[in-house]
Each structure stands twice: as C-alpha cells, then as structure tokens.
Design an enzyme around this catalytic site. Structure first.
Site, PDB file in Angstrom:
ATOM      1  N   ASP A  50       1.112  -1.296 -13.804  1.00 24.72           N
ATOM      2  CA  ASP A  50       0.301  -0.607 -14.464  1.00 24.72           C
ATOM      3  C   ASP A  50       0.370   0.736 -13.992  1.00 24.72           C
ATOM      4  O   ASP A  50       0.230   1.768 -14.826  1.00 24.72           O
ATOM      5  CB  ASP A  50      -1.263  -1.045 -14.255  1.00 24.72           C
ATOM      6  CG  ASP A  50      -1.630  -2.107 -15.482  1.00 24.72           C
ATOM      7  OD1 ASP A  50      -0.533  -2.432 -16.323  1.00 24.72           O
ATOM      8  OD2 ASP A  50      -2.611  -2.362 -15.875  1.00 24.72           O
ATOM      9  N   ASP A  90       1.259  -7.061 -10.818  1.00 26.44           N
ATOM     10  CA  ASP A  90       0.187  -6.637 -11.885  1.00 26.44           C
ATOM     11  C   ASP A  90      -0.239  -5.157 -11.690  1.00 26.44           C
ATOM     12  O   ASP A  90      -0.316  -4.417 -12.605  1.00 26.44           O
ATOM     13  CB  ASP A  90      -0.875  -7.475 -11.684  1.00 26.44           C
ATOM     14  CG  ASP A  90      -1.802  -7.450 -13.147  1.00 26.44           C
ATOM     15  OD1 ASP A  90      -1.544  -6.801 -14.038  1.00 26.44           O
ATOM     16  OD2 ASP A  90      -3.049  -8.197 -13.061  1.00 26.44           O
ATOM     17  N   ASP A 113       0.806  -1.161   0.083  1.00 32.86           N
ATOM     18  CA  ASP A 113       0.068   0.089  -0.142  1.00 32.86           C
ATOM     19  C   ASP A 113       0.978   1.232   0.142  1.00 32.86           C
ATOM     20  O   ASP A 113       0.628   2.205  -0.853  1.00 32.86           O
ATOM     21  CB  ASP A 113      -0.974  -0.129   1.043  1.00 32.86           C
ATOM     22  CG  ASP A 113      -0.442  -0.500   2.412  1.00 32.86           C
ATOM     23  OD1 ASP A 113       0.564  -1.195   2.549  1.00 32.86           O
ATOM     24  OD2 ASP A 113      -0.738  -0.303   3.551  1.00 32.86           O
TER      25      ASP A 113
END
Ligand code: NAD
Length: 360
Positions: free
Chosen positions: A252, A248, A224
């Site tokens: 991005d 993943d 986080d």
C-alpha cells in the site's frame, strides 16, 4: 485453445470498473484474436445480499473452472456490522485460500505522464517500476491459534500467530526469484529477523534458494528500514519479497508512491499459474455508480491476467501500451486529473483504452 474468464464485480465501484474490463476483454476477443468465454459470478456484499454468504459455493465452483478470475472490489458500510464469517473481506480471504493463491504480485509503476501526481518529488519517483511479491495464504492472517479470551481478572486478551514452514517460504521465494529473472535480477527479501524467529527461518530459506538462482542478486532488509527506504529512495528496488502482513503494508505504501491507487493492478497466483486478478484499491463507496471511478487499475489487471494466466503476453503489452497512449493524450479520471488535462468518466476512459488498442 479457448480460455475461461470469470468476472466478479463485487460491491461499490466494482460493477463500474468491471464493466470496463468486460468491454476490453470483449474487444480483445472480437477484434484481436483472443479465444475467450466470459462468465460472471457473485462475490462480497452482493453475494451476502443474494445468498447470505460472501463466497457462495457456486462462485467457488465457477472460479475453479476458470483460467483467470477478475474481481472488482468487495465491502462497504452496508456490511460492516456483520459477524466475521459473513463479512465481504472473509469471502476474499476464503477464495484466496480455497484456490491456493499463495503468491501476490503487486507492481508499482509510475507512468511518466503521472509523475506530478505522486506525493513525493518527481525526481525521487520518476521512472519508478518495482514489484512486491507478497505471501498471501500464510503468516499472521491465517496462523493458529488465534482468538480473544477473557482473563480471570476480567481483562480481555487477543492474540494471533505468525507462522511459516520452510515449504511455504520456499514456494513464495521461488516465485520471487523467477519474477526477478524476468526483470533486473535484483531481489530484496524483507523480514524482521532481528526480532522474530519466523523471520530468521524466512531468511535462512531465502539464502538457500539464492544458491540455485545465480543470475539473481539477493539482499535482505528489515521491514522498518524497508518502509523508510520505500519513501526515501524507492528506485533502489526491483523485486521485493515478503510475508503476508509486511507485504500488505509495504504494497500500500508503494501504491501511494505512484500517486493514485486507481492505477495499480495485482495478481494472486496458484502453483500452476492460474490466478485471481484485481485492482489494489477497495470498493470506494463514496463514488460508486457515479461514473467517477478510474477503471485503469482493473484494465491493467486484465493485462496481468493475459500475461500470467492466459498465455497472451503480446496482448498484455498492447493493453499496457494502450493505457500509456490514453494518458499521453491527456485524458484523466477525477483521481488523476490536473488543470492541464481533460476530465473523463469511467466509461469514457474504458472506451478510450479500447479505441487505443487498435492503434498500438
Ligand atoms: P478504497 O480504496 O475503497 O478508497 C480509498 C479512497 O480512494 C477513496 O477516496 C476512494 O474514492 C478512492 N478510490 C479508490 N479506488 C478508486 C478508483 N478506482 N478511482 C478513483 N478513486 C478511487 O479504500 P477504503 O475507503 O478504505 O475502503 C472502502 C471499502 O473497500 C471498505 O469496505 C473496505 O473494506 C473495502 N476494501 C476492499 C478491498 C478489496 O476488495 N480487495 C481492498 C481494500 C478495501
């Protein structure tokens, strides 16, 4: 030694951008001394239409016989309604698993000419150059058991399993430490060790490896916080290593720091350095077949393939320099076009990179 490269155009803009990669590879073979044989295969929705499955056995056999595989993109609305086994994305997960492609290298680099394209202020992102090393064949996306069941009271319950064994963690860890050695020697391992047992093991194995790589400084960050730091101060990172799921999402996020998803290459490597290379973007059905797609991520994926699988690092440098010089000349596809630059289509951009090769 002649190298075998398999092209898998796939769906949507896949054929548009892979055509430019073919142009580039052909030019490297014809004019720049690359000893190469090129093959082409079916993958994704195109393979479903032709054979009923997204990864035909023949494609897998072609891939196994190749030194490097270059994929465009797969998927699109035409195949969204199919059952999971037939979905184009399943073909992608399967080829990664079948080829043992456990290590995903995703560089996020901001070309100085595109600093204004980022959603972040140029002073935050200018000079960004980081690499995310994502584990690709384990973790939540492959863990068993998984499923959906109907409970006695009629509610449905779905579940997945996030699991890594120490050998899997060590394998991706070594790839990341070695990537750090080739760069600035700073490695940040991203986990959720305060909550997840699997992450605590991940951290323990990374710490063990660190004793073998004394030239690399290892740090740890919770996922986080890593997401927050990526948008707050992304230049603090050099190499980041993380699990399939976290990688993943974070990769991005890192992609968007650079302003255009059309600029970013990726590699998925096996233990011997053989790999599948692809742009990080999808099949962009909204612009497919219209000469609008940016082919640079795919051409930069060719550069990664030259470097990691074809033992041609010098040619990789030349391709990257050619992309830089085309950007410096002001040519832009629609996704990175600004008022003071010149709009070009997919094929013209590919031609410009090939032409610039000669000048680098
Ligand atoms: P996408 O990356 O295809 O498109 C997102 C946006 O970015 C669109 O507006 C698109 O036009 C634009 N874009 C993407 N690549 C571009 C390029 N090279 N040049 C210019 N603009 C570009 O993501 P999506 O819309 O979420 O997904 C579309 C399809 O792609 C879906 O079927 C999805 O499953 C699939 N997909 C495939 C892969 C893969 O093959 N590895 C990855 C992600 C998504």
């Amino acid at each position: 030694m002649s190298r075998r490269v398999l092209l898998l155009p796939g769906d949507g803009i896949g054929p548009d951008i892979v055509a430019e990669a073919r142009k580039l590879l052909t030019a490297l073979a014809d004019d720049h001394g690359l000893d190469l044989s090129l093959d082409e295969g079916l993958m994704g929705g195109a393979a479903v239409d032709a054979t009923g499955v997204p990864l035909p056995d023949e494609t897998l056999a072609q891939a196994r016989a190749s030194d490097g595989v270059l994929m465009g993109a797969v998927g699109g609305p035409a195949w969204d309604g199919l059952e999971r086994a037939q979905r184009p994305e399943t073909g992608l997960l399967n080829i990664r698993r079948e080829l043992g492609l456990f290590g995903n290298l995703r560089p996020a680099m901001l070309y100085p000419q595109l600093a204004e394209a980022s959603a972040l202020r140029p002073d935050v992102v200018a000079g960004l150059d980081l690499m995310i090393v994502r584990e690709l064949t384990g973790g939540l996306y492959f863990g068993e058991p998984r499923g959906v069941e109907t409970l006695p009271d009629g509610r449905q319950r779905g579940w997945n399993t996030m699991a890594y064994d120490s050998a899997e963690i060590e394998r991706i860890g070594r790839l990341a430490f070695e990537a750090s050695q080739r760069r600035n020697g700073q490695l940040c391992s991203v986990d959720k060790a305060n909550v997840l047992e699997v992450s605590a093991l991940w951290r323990e194995v990374m710490n063990g490896l660190a004793t073998e790589y004394s030239d690399v400084t290892l740090s740890h960050m919770y996922v986080d916080n890593a997401a927050m730091q990526l948008v707050r101060a992304p230049r603090q990172f050099d190499v980041m290593v993380t699990t399939n799921l976290f990688g993943d999402i974070l990769s991005d996020c890192a992609a968007m720091l650079t302003g255009s998803i059309g600029m970013l290459p990726s590699a998925a490597l096996d233990e011997s350095g053989r790999g599948l290379y692809e742009p990080v973007h999808g099949s962009a059905p909204d612009i497919a077949g219209q000469d609008k797609a940016n082919p640079l991520a795919t051409m930069l994926s060719v550069a990664m393939m030259l470097r990691y699988s074809l033992d041609a690092g010098e040619l990789a440098d030349r391709v990257e320099a050619a992309v830089g010089s085309v950007l410096a000349s002001g040519q832009r596809t629609a996704d990175i076009h600004t008022e003071d630059t010149r709009l070009v289509g997919t094929a013209a951009m590919g031609d410009a990179v090939v032409a610039a090769l000669g000048a680098t």
